[in-house]
Design a protein around this motif. Structure first.
Motif, PDB file in Angstrom:
ATOM      1  N   TYR A 299      -2.638   2.714  12.940  1.00 49.01           N
ATOM      2  CA  TYR A 299      -2.653   1.578  12.031  1.00 49.01           C
ATOM      3  C   TYR A 299      -3.890   1.693  11.143  1.00 49.01           C
ATOM      4  CZ  TYR A 299       0.965  -1.119  14.468  1.00 49.01           C
ATOM      5  OH  TYR A 299       2.151  -1.559  15.001  1.00 49.01           O
TER       6      TYR A 299
ATOM      7  N   GLN B  95      -6.601  -7.153   3.981  1.00 44.75           N
ATOM      8  CA  GLN B  95      -5.175  -6.776   3.991  1.00 44.75           C
ATOM      9  C   GLN B  95      -4.581  -6.714   5.381  1.00 44.75           C
ATOM     10  OE1 GLN B  95      -3.813  -3.667   1.457  1.00 44.75           O
ATOM     11  NE2 GLN B  95      -5.493  -3.887   0.016  1.00 44.75           N
ATOM     12  N   GLY B  96      -5.320  -7.079   6.391  1.00 43.52           N
ATOM     13  CA  GLY B  96      -4.749  -7.067   7.729  1.00 43.52           C
ATOM     14  C   GLY B  96      -4.463  -5.667   8.213  1.00 43.52           C
ATOM     15  N   LEU B  97      -3.670  -5.581   9.285  1.00 43.80           N
ATOM     16  CA  LEU B  97      -3.327  -4.292   9.869  1.00 43.80           C
ATOM     17  C   LEU B  97      -2.017  -3.785   9.295  1.00 43.80           C
ATOM     18  CD1 LEU B  97      -5.001  -5.835  12.285  1.00 43.80           C
ATOM     19  CD2 LEU B  97      -4.258  -3.839  13.551  1.00 43.80           C
TER      20      LEU B  97
ATOM     21  N   LYS C 231       2.992  -3.526  25.557  1.00 42.22           N
ATOM     22  CA  LYS C 231       1.633  -3.980  25.309  1.00 42.22           C
ATOM     23  C   LYS C 231       0.891  -2.816  24.687  1.00 42.22           C
ATOM     24  CE  LYS C 231      -2.371  -5.696  27.912  1.00 42.22           C
ATOM     25  NZ  LYS C 231      -2.825  -6.118  29.267  1.00 42.22           N
TER      26      LYS C 231
ATOM     27  N   PHE D 145      -5.371  -0.788  22.040  1.00 47.49           N
ATOM     28  CA  PHE D 145      -6.004  -0.281  20.839  1.00 47.49           C
ATOM     29  C   PHE D 145      -7.353   0.355  21.155  1.00 47.49           C
ATOM     30  CE2 PHE D 145      -3.616  -1.645  17.094  1.00 47.49           C
ATOM     31  CZ  PHE D 145      -2.732  -2.556  17.638  1.00 47.49           C
ATOM     32  N   GLY D 146      -7.685   1.380  20.382  1.00 48.94           N
ATOM     33  CA  GLY D 146      -9.035   1.913  20.386  1.00 48.94           C
ATOM     34  C   GLY D 146      -9.930   1.061  19.496  1.00 48.94           C
ATOM     35  N   SER D 147     -11.200   1.423  19.454  1.00 48.23           N
ATOM     36  CA  SER D 147     -12.168   0.657  18.654  1.00 48.23           C
ATOM     37  C   SER D 147     -12.140   1.042  17.186  1.00 48.23           C
ATOM     38  CB  SER D 147     -13.574   0.865  19.212  1.00 48.23           C
ATOM     39  OG  SER D 147     -13.652   0.341  20.514  1.00 48.23           O
TER      40      SER D 147
ATOM     41  N   PHE E  30       3.994 -11.846  18.904  1.00 52.45           N
ATOM     42  CA  PHE E  30       2.790 -11.502  19.645  1.00 52.45           C
ATOM     43  C   PHE E  30       1.574 -12.192  19.023  1.00 52.45           C
ATOM     44  CE2 PHE E  30       4.813  -7.841  21.734  1.00 52.45           C
ATOM     45  CZ  PHE E  30       5.827  -7.538  20.848  1.00 52.45           C
TER      46      PHE E  30
ATOM     47  N   TYR F 189      -2.498 -11.097  19.142  1.00 58.34           N
ATOM     48  CA  TYR F 189      -3.541 -10.182  19.587  1.00 58.34           C
ATOM     49  C   TYR F 189      -4.894 -10.801  19.242  1.00 58.34           C
ATOM     50  CZ  TYR F 189      -0.615  -6.189  20.823  1.00 58.34           C
ATOM     51  OH  TYR F 189       0.276  -5.354  21.445  1.00 58.34           O
TER      52      TYR F 189
ATOM     53  N   GLN G 240      -9.218  -9.942  18.821  1.00 52.72           N
ATOM     54  CA  GLN G 240     -10.278  -8.937  18.696  1.00 52.72           C
ATOM     55  C   GLN G 240     -11.617  -9.646  18.860  1.00 52.72           C
ATOM     56  OE1 GLN G 240     -10.335  -6.721  14.981  1.00 52.72           O
ATOM     57  NE2 GLN G 240     -11.241  -4.968  16.016  1.00 52.72           N
TER      58      GLN G 240
ATOM     59  N   GLY H 201     -12.024  -3.632  20.756  1.00 57.08           N
ATOM     60  CA  GLY H 201     -10.727  -3.333  20.162  1.00 57.08           C
ATOM     61  C   GLY H 201      -9.760  -4.492  20.323  1.00 57.08           C
ATOM     62  N   LEU H 202      -8.690  -4.445  19.554  1.00 58.72           N
ATOM     63  CA  LEU H 202      -7.632  -5.446  19.664  1.00 58.72           C
ATOM     64  C   LEU H 202      -7.011  -5.416  21.049  1.00 58.72           C
ATOM     65  CD1 LEU H 202      -5.883  -4.772  16.307  1.00 58.72           C
ATOM     66  CD2 LEU H 202      -6.363  -7.061  17.112  1.00 58.72           C
TER      67      LEU H 202
ATOM     68  N   LEU I 262      -3.875  -7.526  23.566  1.00 57.30           N
ATOM     69  CA  LEU I 262      -2.779  -8.488  23.599  1.00 57.30           C
ATOM     70  C   LEU I 262      -3.210  -9.771  24.287  1.00 57.30           C
ATOM     71  CD1 LEU I 262       0.270  -9.006  23.064  1.00 57.30           C
ATOM     72  CD2 LEU I 262       0.682  -8.117  25.373  1.00 57.30           C
TER      73      LEU I 262
ATOM     74  N   LYS J  77       2.743 -12.990  24.407  1.00 57.86           N
ATOM     75  CA  LYS J  77       3.911 -12.519  23.679  1.00 57.86           C
ATOM     76  C   LYS J  77       5.132 -13.361  24.027  1.00 57.86           C
ATOM     77  CE  LYS J  77       4.855  -9.007  27.196  1.00 57.86           C
ATOM     78  NZ  LYS J  77       4.924  -7.539  27.478  1.00 57.86           N
TER      79      LYS J  77
ATOM     80  N   GLU K  16     -11.449 -12.822  16.362  1.00 57.86           N
ATOM     81  CA  GLU K  16     -10.432 -12.827  15.319  1.00 57.86           C
ATOM     82  C   GLU K  16      -9.064 -12.713  15.989  1.00 57.86           C
ATOM     83  OE1 GLU K  16     -11.009 -10.044  12.118  1.00 57.86           O
ATOM     84  OE2 GLU K  16      -9.619 -11.160  10.832  1.00 57.86           O
TER      85      GLU K  16
ATOM     86  N   PHE L 227      -4.867 -12.321  15.649  1.00 54.80           N
ATOM     87  CA  PHE L 227      -3.822 -11.772  14.801  1.00 54.80           C
ATOM     88  C   PHE L 227      -2.455 -12.105  15.375  1.00 54.80           C
ATOM     89  CE2 PHE L 227      -6.250  -9.065  11.954  1.00 54.80           C
ATOM     90  CZ  PHE L 227      -7.425  -8.836  12.650  1.00 54.80           C
TER      91      PHE L 227
ATOM     92  N   LEU M 116       4.523  -2.941  14.653  1.00 58.47           N
ATOM     93  CA  LEU M 116       4.297  -4.369  14.467  1.00 58.47           C
ATOM     94  C   LEU M 116       3.924  -4.671  13.027  1.00 58.47           C
ATOM     95  CD1 LEU M 116       2.111  -5.083  17.643  1.00 58.47           C
ATOM     96  CD2 LEU M 116       4.573  -5.309  17.391  1.00 58.47           C
TER      97      LEU M 116
ATOM     98  N   PHE N 116       1.642  -7.295  11.177  1.00 62.59           N
ATOM     99  CA  PHE N 116       0.563  -8.211  11.503  1.00 62.59           C
ATOM    100  C   PHE N 116       0.290  -9.187  10.366  1.00 62.59           C
ATOM    101  CE2 PHE N 116      -1.472  -6.802  15.433  1.00 62.59           C
ATOM    102  CZ  PHE N 116      -0.949  -5.526  15.604  1.00 62.59           C
ATOM    103  N   GLY N 117      -0.213 -10.347  10.753  1.00 66.59           N
ATOM    104  CA  GLY N 117      -0.772 -11.265   9.779  1.00 66.59           C
ATOM    105  C   GLY N 117      -2.173 -10.821   9.394  1.00 66.59           C
ATOM    106  N   GLN N 118      -2.787 -11.587   8.504  1.00 63.71           N
ATOM    107  CA  GLN N 118      -4.104 -11.220   7.963  1.00 63.71           C
ATOM    108  C   GLN N 118      -5.236 -11.509   8.931  1.00 63.71           C
ATOM    109  OE1 GLN N 118      -4.117  -9.679   5.180  1.00 63.71           O
ATOM    110  NE2 GLN N 118      -2.875 -10.623   3.593  1.00 63.71           N
TER     111      GLN N 118
END
Lengths: 114, 116
Positions: free
Chosen positions: A35, A41-43, A102, A105-107, B34, B36, B38, B43-44, B46, B49, B88, B90, B104, B106-108
């Protein structure tokens, strides 16, 4: 390691150079995703791997972007001839391929193109 | 195609106050939903859901979200927030069916800041 590992954590490059970003997923996770998170702009989904194949590359923004995965594990995202608009955080995630999966995510890698 | 709109980019609240983070989506097909989160320098991950069944889903740290199909919403709520909830958040959706499991939308994002 126990989590998704990405390297480098930060990368500064000059416009026109090529960059490689690496992702090491959680052991046993056959699904891997890239991603991009741009400011404001989000993901944004880029590409999905199941094993070593990429059944969904629909999010790659241009042919300057490519990715591969070898041995069903490590993945590399390559950006050729970088542009300033490529500056973003590139996130990798992995999961087991199941409904309601699920994502882990990495950093991320913060890429800055000067 | 799908889209997700998080109506608030930033939500400041005081500790122990209730909070609602709003999420609306648009999709021509049925979706999974979902949230998520952060946390700073992490990292993000979950949070919760909705796949099917009860439209109210809960997380282990007291957040809940309710799927409202008629309003195409999946708002996130917590009756009493803690400083540690600063993060944050999402909202995201994925089409039911297909094989791109982790694709997915995602929203902003909404930055929740909890003040003492």
């Amino acid at each position: 390691g126990a989590g998704v590992s990405q390297s480098p954590s930060n990368k500064v490059t000059e416009k026109g150079k090529d960059v490689e970003l690496r992702c090491d997923p959680i052991s046993g996770h056959t699904a891997l995703y890239w991603y991009r998170q741009s400011l404001g702009q989000g993901l944004e989904f880029l590409i999905y791997f199941q094993g070593n194949s990429a059944p969904d590359k629909s999010g790659l923004p241009s042919d300057r972007f490519s990715a591969e995965r070898t041995g069903g594990s490590v993945s590399t995202l390559t950006i050729q001839r970088t542009q300033q608009e490529d500056s973003a955080v590139y996130l990798c995630a992995s999961s087991l391929p199941e409904v309601g999966e699920k994502l882990f995510f990495g950093s991320g890698t913060q890429l800055s193109v000067l | 195609a799908q889209s997700v709109t998080q109506l608030d980019s930033q939500v400041p609240v005081f500790e122990e106050a209730p909070v609602e983070l709003r999420c609306n989506y648009s999709s021509s097909v049925s979706v999974y939903l979902f949230w998520y989160v952060q946390y700073p320098n992490q990292g993000l991950q979950l949070l919760l859901k909705y796949l099917s069944g009860s439209t109210l889903v809960e997380s282990i740290n007291g957040f809940e979200a309710e799927f409202n199909k008629s309003q195409t919403s999946f708002h996130l709520r917590k009756p009493s927030v803690h400083i540690s909830d600063t993060a944050e958040y999402f909202c995201a959706v994925r089409s039911r069916g297909g094989t791109s499991y982790g694709k997915l939308t995602f929203g902003q994002g909404t930055i929740l800041t909890v003040h003492p």
